[in-house]
Design a protein around this motif. Structure first.
Motif, PDB file in Angstrom:
ATOM      1  N   PRO A 148     -13.670  -0.463  -5.704  1.00  0.00           N
ATOM      2  CA  PRO A 148     -14.619  -1.536  -6.026  1.00  0.00           C
ATOM      3  C   PRO A 148     -14.617  -2.630  -4.967  1.00  0.00           C
ATOM      4  CG  PRO A 148     -12.664  -1.660  -7.415  1.00  0.00           C
ATOM      5  CD  PRO A 148     -12.558  -0.381  -6.665  1.00  0.00           C
ATOM      6  N   VAL A 149     -15.694  -3.408  -4.975  1.00  0.00           N
ATOM      7  CA  VAL A 149     -15.830  -4.511  -4.020  1.00  0.00           C
ATOM      8  C   VAL A 149     -14.682  -5.497  -4.176  1.00  0.00           C
ATOM      9  CG1 VAL A 149     -17.281  -6.480  -3.381  1.00  0.00           C
ATOM     10  CG2 VAL A 149     -18.333  -4.264  -3.886  1.00  0.00           C
ATOM     11  N   ALA A 150     -14.198  -5.683  -5.403  1.00  0.00           N
ATOM     12  CA  ALA A 150     -13.096  -6.623  -5.634  1.00  0.00           C
ATOM     13  C   ALA A 150     -11.852  -6.235  -4.841  1.00  0.00           C
ATOM     14  CB  ALA A 150     -12.765  -6.679  -7.127  1.00  0.00           C
ATOM     15  N   PHE A 151     -11.620  -4.931  -4.675  1.00  0.00           N
ATOM     16  CA  PHE A 151     -10.484  -4.488  -3.864  1.00  0.00           C
ATOM     17  C   PHE A 151     -10.657  -4.933  -2.414  1.00  0.00           C
ATOM     18  CE2 PHE A 151      -9.018  -1.417  -0.740  1.00  0.00           C
ATOM     19  CZ  PHE A 151      -7.664  -1.338  -1.020  1.00  0.00           C
ATOM     20  N   HIS A 152     -11.840  -4.699  -1.863  1.00  0.00           N
ATOM     21  CA  HIS A 152     -12.085  -5.062  -0.465  1.00  0.00           C
ATOM     22  C   HIS A 152     -12.080  -6.570  -0.270  1.00  0.00           C
ATOM     23  CE1 HIS A 152     -12.915  -0.972   0.910  1.00  0.00           C
ATOM     24  NE2 HIS A 152     -13.500  -0.786  -0.261  1.00  0.00           N
ATOM     25  N   ASP A 153     -12.392  -7.318  -1.317  1.00  0.00           N
ATOM     26  CA  ASP A 153     -12.294  -8.779  -1.221  1.00  0.00           C
ATOM     27  C   ASP A 153     -10.843  -9.221  -1.051  1.00  0.00           C
ATOM     28  OD1 ASP A 153     -15.007  -9.050  -1.494  1.00  0.00           O
ATOM     29  OD2 ASP A 153     -14.958  -9.505  -3.630  1.00  0.00           O
ATOM     30  N   ARG A 154      -9.916  -8.466  -1.633  1.00  0.00           N
ATOM     31  CA  ARG A 154      -8.501  -8.854  -1.609  1.00  0.00           C
ATOM     32  C   ARG A 154      -7.790  -8.419  -0.336  1.00  0.00           C
ATOM     33  NH1 ARG A 154      -8.381  -6.190  -6.549  1.00  0.00           N
ATOM     34  NH2 ARG A 154      -6.829  -4.725  -5.711  1.00  0.00           N
ATOM     35  N   TRP A 155      -8.203  -7.314   0.243  1.00  0.00           N
ATOM     36  CA  TRP A 155      -7.456  -6.717   1.344  1.00  0.00           C
ATOM     37  C   TRP A 155      -8.064  -7.085   2.695  1.00  0.00           C
ATOM     38  CZ3 TRP A 155      -3.420  -2.846   1.468  1.00  0.00           C
ATOM     39  CH2 TRP A 155      -2.851  -2.608   0.228  1.00  0.00           C
ATOM     40  N   ALA A 156      -7.202  -7.431   3.641  1.00  0.00           N
ATOM     41  CA  ALA A 156      -7.640  -7.675   5.017  1.00  0.00           C
ATOM     42  C   ALA A 156      -8.030  -6.343   5.651  1.00  0.00           C
ATOM     43  CB  ALA A 156      -6.522  -8.339   5.813  1.00  0.00           C
ATOM     44  N   SER A 157      -9.131  -6.354   6.395  1.00  0.00           N
ATOM     45  CA  SER A 157      -9.627  -5.101   6.985  1.00  0.00           C
ATOM     46  C   SER A 157      -8.622  -4.513   7.965  1.00  0.00           C
ATOM     47  CB  SER A 157     -10.965  -5.345   7.677  1.00  0.00           C
ATOM     48  OG  SER A 157     -10.839  -6.389   8.641  1.00  0.00           O
ATOM     49  N   GLY A 158      -7.886  -5.368   8.680  1.00  0.00           N
ATOM     50  CA  GLY A 158      -6.904  -4.862   9.631  1.00  0.00           C
ATOM     51  C   GLY A 158      -5.784  -4.088   8.960  1.00  0.00           C
ATOM     52  N   GLN A 159      -5.396  -4.508   7.746  1.00  0.00           N
ATOM     53  CA  GLN A 159      -4.364  -3.782   7.012  1.00  0.00           C
ATOM     54  C   GLN A 159      -4.856  -2.378   6.647  1.00  0.00           C
ATOM     55  OE1 GLN A 159      -1.265  -4.461   6.322  1.00  0.00           O
ATOM     56  NE2 GLN A 159      -1.190  -6.545   7.113  1.00  0.00           N
ATOM     57  N   LEU A 160      -6.116  -2.258   6.248  1.00  0.00           N
ATOM     58  CA  LEU A 160      -6.669  -0.948   5.912  1.00  0.00           C
ATOM     59  C   LEU A 160      -6.819  -0.098   7.171  1.00  0.00           C
ATOM     60  CD1 LEU A 160      -9.404  -2.070   3.355  1.00  0.00           C
ATOM     61  CD2 LEU A 160      -7.108  -1.184   2.868  1.00  0.00           C
ATOM     62  N   LEU A 161      -7.251  -0.730   8.261  1.00  0.00           N
ATOM     63  CA  LEU A 161      -7.427  -0.005   9.516  1.00  0.00           C
ATOM     64  C   LEU A 161      -6.103   0.546  10.025  1.00  0.00           C
ATOM     65  CD1 LEU A 161      -9.430   0.791  11.741  1.00  0.00           C
ATOM     66  CD2 LEU A 161      -8.953  -1.398  12.845  1.00  0.00           C
ATOM     67  N   SER A 162      -5.041  -0.259   9.958  1.00  0.00           N
ATOM     68  CA  SER A 162      -3.733   0.206  10.451  1.00  0.00           C
ATOM     69  C   SER A 162      -3.199   1.352   9.598  1.00  0.00           C
ATOM     70  CB  SER A 162      -2.735  -0.955  10.482  1.00  0.00           C
ATOM     71  OG  SER A 162      -2.429  -1.423   9.174  1.00  0.00           O
ATOM     72  N   ARG A 163      -3.529   1.362   8.309  1.00  0.00           N
ATOM     73  CA  ARG A 163      -3.095   2.469   7.452  1.00  0.00           C
ATOM     74  C   ARG A 163      -3.813   3.763   7.822  1.00  0.00           C
ATOM     75  NH1 ARG A 163      -1.728  -1.989   4.715  1.00  0.00           N
ATOM     76  NH2 ARG A 163      -0.304  -1.876   2.937  1.00  0.00           N
ATOM     77  N   GLY A 164      -5.067   3.654   8.222  1.00  0.00           N
ATOM     78  CA  GLY A 164      -5.840   4.846   8.561  1.00  0.00           C
ATOM     79  C   GLY A 164      -5.613   5.346   9.977  1.00  0.00           C
ATOM     80  N   THR A 165      -4.938   4.571  10.816  1.00  0.00           N
ATOM     81  CA  THR A 165      -4.717   4.981  12.207  1.00  0.00           C
ATOM     82  C   THR A 165      -3.225   5.069  12.523  1.00  0.00           C
ATOM     83  OG1 THR A 165      -4.998   2.643  12.854  1.00  0.00           O
ATOM     84  CG2 THR A 165      -6.930   4.080  13.003  1.00  0.00           C
ATOM     85  N   THR A 166      -2.576   3.922  12.704  1.00  0.00           N
ATOM     86  CA  THR A 166      -1.173   3.898  13.124  1.00  0.00           C
ATOM     87  C   THR A 166      -0.265   4.611  12.130  1.00  0.00           C
ATOM     88  OG1 THR A 166      -1.617   1.745  14.133  1.00  0.00           O
ATOM     89  CG2 THR A 166       0.678   2.397  13.912  1.00  0.00           C
ATOM     90  N   ASP A 167      -0.422   4.316  10.851  1.00  0.00           N
ATOM     91  CA  ASP A 167       0.469   4.904   9.853  1.00  0.00           C
ATOM     92  C   ASP A 167       0.319   6.421   9.778  1.00  0.00           C
ATOM     93  OD1 ASP A 167       1.386   2.409   9.317  1.00  0.00           O
ATOM     94  OD2 ASP A 167       0.422   2.183   7.376  1.00  0.00           O
ATOM     95  N   LEU A 168      -0.922   6.906   9.819  1.00  0.00           N
ATOM     96  CA  LEU A 168      -1.126   8.352   9.723  1.00  0.00           C
ATOM     97  C   LEU A 168      -0.654   9.070  10.980  1.00  0.00           C
ATOM     98  CD1 LEU A 168      -4.530   8.679   7.834  1.00  0.00           C
ATOM     99  CD2 LEU A 168      -2.209   8.802   6.960  1.00  0.00           C
ATOM    100  N   MET A 169      -0.812   8.437  12.130  1.00  0.00           N
ATOM    101  CA  MET A 169      -0.282   9.024  13.358  1.00  0.00           C
ATOM    102  C   MET A 169       1.240   9.125  13.287  1.00  0.00           C
ATOM    103  SD  MET A 169      -0.835   7.769  17.294  1.00  0.00           S
ATOM    104  CE  MET A 169       0.036   6.217  16.994  1.00  0.00           C
ATOM    105  N   LEU A 170       1.877   8.107  12.728  1.00  0.00           N
ATOM    106  CA  LEU A 170       3.335   8.115  12.565  1.00  0.00           C
ATOM    107  C   LEU A 170       3.768   9.238  11.624  1.00  0.00           C
ATOM    108  CD1 LEU A 170       6.004   6.652  13.178  1.00  0.00           C
ATOM    109  CD2 LEU A 170       5.548   5.177  11.224  1.00  0.00           C
ATOM    110  N   LEU A 171       3.009   9.457  10.563  1.00  0.00           N
ATOM    111  CA  LEU A 171       3.341  10.535   9.626  1.00  0.00           C
ATOM    112  C   LEU A 171       3.204  11.903  10.282  1.00  0.00           C
ATOM    113  CD1 LEU A 171       1.750   9.257   6.299  1.00  0.00           C
ATOM    114  CD2 LEU A 171       4.166   9.475   6.851  1.00  0.00           C
ATOM    115  N   ARG A 172       2.174  12.078  11.108  1.00  0.00           N
ATOM    116  CA  ARG A 172       2.026  13.362  11.807  1.00  0.00           C
ATOM    117  C   ARG A 172       3.215  13.601  12.736  1.00  0.00           C
ATOM    118  NH1 ARG A 172       0.239  14.066  16.739  1.00  0.00           N
ATOM    119  NH2 ARG A 172      -0.926  12.110  16.779  1.00  0.00           N
TER     120      ARG A 172
END
Length: 600
Positions: free
Chosen positions: A116-140
């Motif tokens: 929901p939009v309320a979730f995106h209102d709470r979360w900084a976009s950079g935190q979501l971006l780092s989870r989708g890039t840096t964190d997943l690369m680290l897991l691989r």
């Protein structure tokens, strides 16, 4: 925007990493094969010291050159076999782990779209971006190397210790002496490192947010000369992250010093004791050479414990961060709420019944943004929504496509409760144009046709651009195929707003919600757009947020929103005569009304 943080808590790294199993399961066969090949390769390496024992006690002691060459050939072949097996392991894991990373990234992206939009209102976009890039690369990287070698090195150490004990129990016990203190130190290290690793990964997200906002807001930064203050903010976050990374390095240095020093001391003690026993005739030279060769072969598996534990903790933290997002509840697809269809004679069109809304993260006891909204827009009618800044107009329009969920009450479209419809069905019936138009890094045509079914073509595009008076698109370098760039910042505000309006009308929606769609247009363009909109609004049920009298005149009736409630409904002329607040709003009197905080 504040960073969403989760308070670190005691957790098992193993239990956390097991959550990756659904993603790993499809490639488990190749991963197990890779681990098996690596174990065989390590065990092949442990056979070499036994060949050396035979070589020293046999051909070397007997001064047999042919036997020495044969032993050297055995060692060479074993070394080649070990290298080939490790190469096969690498080949086995490369392709499937790329697939695991791609699947996790795709799932994360799909889930973000459903939150929901309320979730995106709470979360900084950079935190979501780092989870989708840096964190997943680290897991691989973890799945490709540390995960395998935690198993491989463990097996290698066990097999090596068994061989050493079989060769000479006394020397074996000397080598095993540091085992207990190393295990204790590793447990302490694991707990401390997990906390620091989590802090570092969150700080990477903060830094990513600042970079993203600085790039998107570069015109504001340059326009107000704020580049130095932004640089200071970036520098401060960089220094904080650097400090955390240095703390990680100190912890690694500490554990590595322990893990390297204690086994080296044990090997030295075994060398001294073994040399004395060889001199006394209690031990053969070949046995001592084999024993020390095995001990040296186990140096890497033992020395890597600290590194592998560190990577495993970072992977566990990355897994935590990934599932913090994946565990968030997505928007329900419906049906939900009371649902049901009311009689057409009463509820056709767009109706709000006792609607109340409070933001989920609002302080307890704070008044709702909207309270007891009752409003009926008849089929084919255009209603203007007018109110002072902060009265809740934008929030009200966001409730119709369910960008936010009602706290109570109901909204119906032609008698059908919107919570009884799937979001896909609802949003195919309702089109929205927001006051702040958002364009994507795509062509003009692709941006506009986002509001239409997949079957829409050039004729639909031309019609929508004509209604929005967006003919400028044809004069762009590649016409409607011109890439507008990130956020559409290569276009003016008025051009972006007209394309957003075209996107809203291109799908010929039954219900249209326009949030002050003409605010960035000049007087002449506004008049042309209004003339075209009158034709579109004829027969369309529409709710239009309006600030200008010219926009209000597009409507059949006007609703005045004041303090989160509908204060009056009537024609423009009726409200001018009978409602002082409305008259002041239309006159643009800045002295009227209370200073309120802007509603979200």
């Amino acid at each position: 925007m504040p960073t969403q943080r989760v308070t670190p808590k005691e957790r098992s790294a193993v239990r956390t990493l097991l959550r990756l199993w659904p993603y790993v399961r499809p490639v488990r066969t190749r991963l197990l094969a890779a681990a098996s090949v690596a174990i065989v390769a390590s065990c092949v390496g442990l056979v070499i010291p036994l060949v050396l024992k035979w070589l020293v006690d046999g051909p070397v002691a007997d001064r047999d050159p042919a036997g020495v060459w044969l032993g050297a050939l055995y060692v060479l072949l074993l070394g080649i076999a070990e290298a080939v097996l490790f190469g096969i392991r690498r080949w086995l894991v490369a392709r499937p782990l790329s697939r695991v990373e791609a699947d996790m990234r795709a799932d994360l992206y799909r889930h973000l779209q459903r939150l929901p939009v309320a979730f995106h209102d709470r979360w900084a976009s950079g935190q979501l971006l780092s989870r989708g890039t840096t964190d997943l690369m680290l897991l691989r990287q973890f799945l490709a190397f540390p995960l395998t070698f935690l198993l491989v090195n463990g097996v290698t150490i066990v097999v090596g210790v068994i061989i050493m004990l079989a060769q000479d129990a006394t020397l074996g016990l000397v080598i095993l002496g540091p085992g207990i203190p190393v295990v204790v130190m590793c447990a302490v290290f694991e707990r401390r490192y997990s906390q620091v690793a989590r802090r570092a990964q969150d700080q990477v997200g903060d830094l990513t947010t600042v970079v993203e906002e600085s790039v998107l807001g570069i015109r504001i930064i340059k326009g107000f000369g704020r580049h130095r203050s932004q640089a200071r903010a970036f520098g401060e976050l960089s220094r904080t992250l650097r400090g955390t990374e240095l703390e990680k390095a100190r912890l690694l240095a500490w554990i590595w010093a322990v893990i390297v020093t204690l086994p080296e001391v044990a090997i030295g003690a075994a060398l001294v004791l073994g040399t004395v026993r060889v001199a006394n005739g209690d031990l053969s030279a070949g046995t001592l050479v084999a024993f020390l060769s095995i001990a040296l072969a186990l140096r890497w598996p033992v020395d890597s414990i600290g590194f592998l534990l560190a990577i495993s903790q970072e992977a566990a933290t990355a897994t935590d961060r990934f599932f913090e997002v994946m565990d968030e509840e997505p928007e329900t697809e419906g049906p939900g709420g009371p649902g049901g269809r009311s009689p057409k004679s009463e509820d056709s069109g767009l109706r709000f019944q006792g609607v109340r809304f409070r933001y989920p993260d609002a302080p307890s006891g704070s008044p709702p943004v909207l309270d007891h909204i009752d409003l009926h827009i008849r089929p084919g009618e255009t209603m203007a929504l007018v109110g002072a800044t902060g009265s809740g107009k934008t929030t009200l329009t966001a409730l119709i496509p369910r960008l936010h969920e009602l706290s109570s009450g109901r909204i119906t479209l032609d008698g059908l409760d919107i919570t009884a419809m799937s979001r896909q069905e609802l949003r195919s019936e309702v089109a929205v144009a927001f006051e702040e138009p958002t364009l994507f890094s795509a062509s003009v045509g692709e941006n506009v046709l986002m509001g239409a079914p997949d079957t829409a073509g050039e004729q639909d595009l031309e019609r929508a651009l004509g209604i929005a008076q967006a003919g400028f698109a044809y004069s762009l370098p590649q016409g409607t195929r011109t890439q507008v760039g990130e956020q559409g910042l290569s276009l003016s505000g008025g051009q972006r707003q007209r394309l957003a309006l075209a996107r809203a009308v291109v799908g010929r929606p039954r219900f249209l919600v326009l949030d002050d769609p003409l605010s960035a247009l000049d007087v002449h363009t506004e008049a042309a757009v209004e003339a075209a909109l009158r034709r579109v609004l004829d027969g369309t049920t529409a709710l239009v947020v309006a600030h200008r009298p010219s926009t209000v005149l597009l409507a059949d009736r006007v609703a005045l929103l004041s303090g989160g409630r509908i204060a009056a409904v009537g024609t423009h002329q009726e409200l001018l005569r009978t409602n002082a607040e409305y008259a002041h709003l239309m006159s643009g009197d800045p002295g009227h009304g209370e200073d309120r905080e802007e509603a979200r």
